[in-house]
Design an enzyme around this catalytic site. Structure first.
Site, mmCIF file in Angstrom:
data_model
loop_
_atom_site.group_PDB
_atom_site.id
_atom_site.type_symbol
_atom_site.label_atom_id
_atom_site.label_comp_id
_atom_site.label_asym_id
_atom_site.label_seq_id
_atom_site.Cartn_x
_atom_site.Cartn_y
_atom_site.Cartn_z
ATOM 1 C CD GLU A 181 8.124 0.204 7.258
ATOM 2 O OE1 GLU A 181 6.857 -0.358 6.925
ATOM 3 O OE2 GLU A 181 8.341 1.451 6.821
ATOM 4 C CG ASP B 157 -0.433 -0.280 2.392
ATOM 5 O OD1 ASP B 157 0.790 -0.288 2.768
ATOM 6 O OD2 ASP B 157 -1.153 -0.116 3.495
ATOM 7 C CB SER B 158 4.605 1.779 -0.160
ATOM 8 O OG SER B 158 4.691 0.638 -1.081
ATOM 9 C CG ASP C 121 0.450 -3.973 2.095
ATOM 10 O OD1 ASP C 121 0.570 -4.875 3.199
ATOM 11 O OD2 ASP C 121 1.392 -3.227 1.707
HETATM 12 O O1 KIV Z 1 3.560 -0.948 1.517
HETATM 13 C C1 KIV Z 1 4.788 -1.501 1.490
HETATM 14 O O2 KIV Z 1 5.259 -1.343 0.299
HETATM 15 C C2 KIV Z 1 5.369 -2.180 2.470
HETATM 16 C C3 KIV Z 1 6.690 -2.395 2.583
HETATM 17 C C4 KIV Z 1 7.346 -1.234 3.199
HETATM 18 C C5 KIV Z 1 7.109 -3.510 3.510
HETATM 19 O O3 KIV Z 1 4.514 -2.579 3.419
#
Ligand code: KIV
Length: 253
Positions: free
Chosen positions: A183, A47-48, A86
Site C-alpha cells: 500500500e 478493516d477498511s 483482516d
Molecule cells: O482494509 C482494507 O480494505 C485493506 C485494503 C486497503 C488492502 O487492507
C-alpha cells in the site's frame, strides 16, 4: 469467471503464469456475491470497513467482533473466490493472540487472514501458516499505524525505507505468506519488490507493476463520496446516482 474454488496456492500460481490478480474488498453478502459472479479471484473483508461501512475515522477502532460479523455475512455468499479477512488492530500482538484471532476469523468463514507488518510479526505469521491458515501480508503504508504516523504517507522514497520494505517482504515470504499487499509504496520500489520475491505483490496506490491490484470497492464505485484516496479514479458515481433516484422517488410519492 471462475468455475472452481480459488485457493491461496492458485493465487500464487497466477504470479507464475503472469496473470494479473484482481482483488477487491467486500463487507457483506451482496457485494461478495457480485464480485464473485464477475470472477474476482481474491475478496478481502478489509478493516477498511471501519471507515466505509461503520463510520469510524480510521481502522484502529474496528474490533474482532465487528470483523467476525462482516466475515460471516460475506461468507454466506459461498464465493469461489478466496475470502480473506483482516486481523484488526492489536489483535495479533503476540503469537497466541494472533493464532486465536486468526482461528476466530476462520470459524466465521474466512479462508485466509491478513495482518500489517513484516519482521515484527514474523513469528505470528509462521504460527498462523503452521496452523494451516493461509496468510496475506500487508506492507508499505500501514493504515493501523495511521495515528502514530500522523497520516497516510508514501513509503520507499528514501533508501532506509526501501531496505526495510525488502527485509519485511523477505521475512513474510520466509514465514509462509502467500502474497503481500503493497500500500502506497513508490512504483519503483513496488516493481523491485515484485521482481525480488516469489509470492505475488498486490498493489494499492503503488503503481502498475505489481502482480495484482486491490481497491476498496466503495472507492471504485463511488459509494463513499466523502473521501476518495488520491490514487483512485472512481469508475462510477454511484452515490450521486443513488441520490438522484431517491430524490425522484421522494418527489413521486
Ligand atoms: O482494509 C482494507 O480494505 C485493506 C485494503 C486497503 C488492502 O487492507
Amino acid at each position: 469467471m471462475n468455475s472452481k474454488k480459488v485457493t491461496a496456492e492458485e493465487i500464487k500460481a497466477m504470479k507464475a503464469r503472469h496473470e494479473k490478480i484482481a482483488a477487491l474488498t467486500a463487507y457483506d453478502f451482496p457485494m461478495t456475491r457480485l464480485l464473485d459472479e464477475v470472477g474476482v479471484p481474491l475478496i478481502l473483508v478489509g478493516d477498511s470497513l471501519g471507515m466505509v461501512v461503520l463510520g469510524y475515522t480510521d481502522t484502529t477502532l474496528v474490533t474482532m467482533a465487528e470483523m467476525e460479523h462482516h466475515v460471516r455475512a460475506a461468507a454466506r455468499a459461498k464465493p469461489l473466490a478466496l475470502l480473506a479477512a483482516d486481523l484488526p488492530y492489536r489483535s495479533y500482538e503476540t503469537v497466541p493472540e494472533a493464532l486465536k484471532n486468526a482461528r476466530r476469523l476462520v470459524a466465521a468463514g474466512a479462508e485466509a487472514v491478513k495482518a500489517e507488518g513484516g519482521v515484527v510479526i514474523q513469528q505470528q505469521v509462521r504460527a498462523i501458516v503452521d496452523a494451516g491458515i493461509p496468510f496475506l501480508g500487508h506492507l508499505g503504508m500501514l493504515p493501523q499505524n495511521v495515528r502514530e504516523e500522523g497520516g497516510y504517507r508514501v513509503k520507499g522514497k528514501v533508501e532506509a525505507e526501501r531496505q526495510k520494505l525488502l527485509e519485511d517482504a523477505q521475512a513474510l515470504v520466509a514465514a509462509g505468506a502467500f502474497g503481500i499487499v503493497l500500500e502506497l509504496v513508490t512504483p519503483t520500489v513496488a516493481a523491485e519488490l515484485t521482481q525480488a520475491i516469489s509470492v505475488p505483490t498486490i498493489g494499492i496506490g503503488s503503481g502498475t507493476d505489481c502482480d495484482g491490484q486491490i481497491l476498496v470497492t466503495p472507492d471504485l464505485l463511488g459509494t463513499f463520496p466523502w473521501f476518495t484516496p488520491k490514487f483512485v479514479k472512481p469508475k462510477l458515481n454511484a452515490a450521486e446516482q443513488m441520490r438522484t433516484v431517491i430524490e425522484g422517488w421522494k418527489r413521486s410519492i
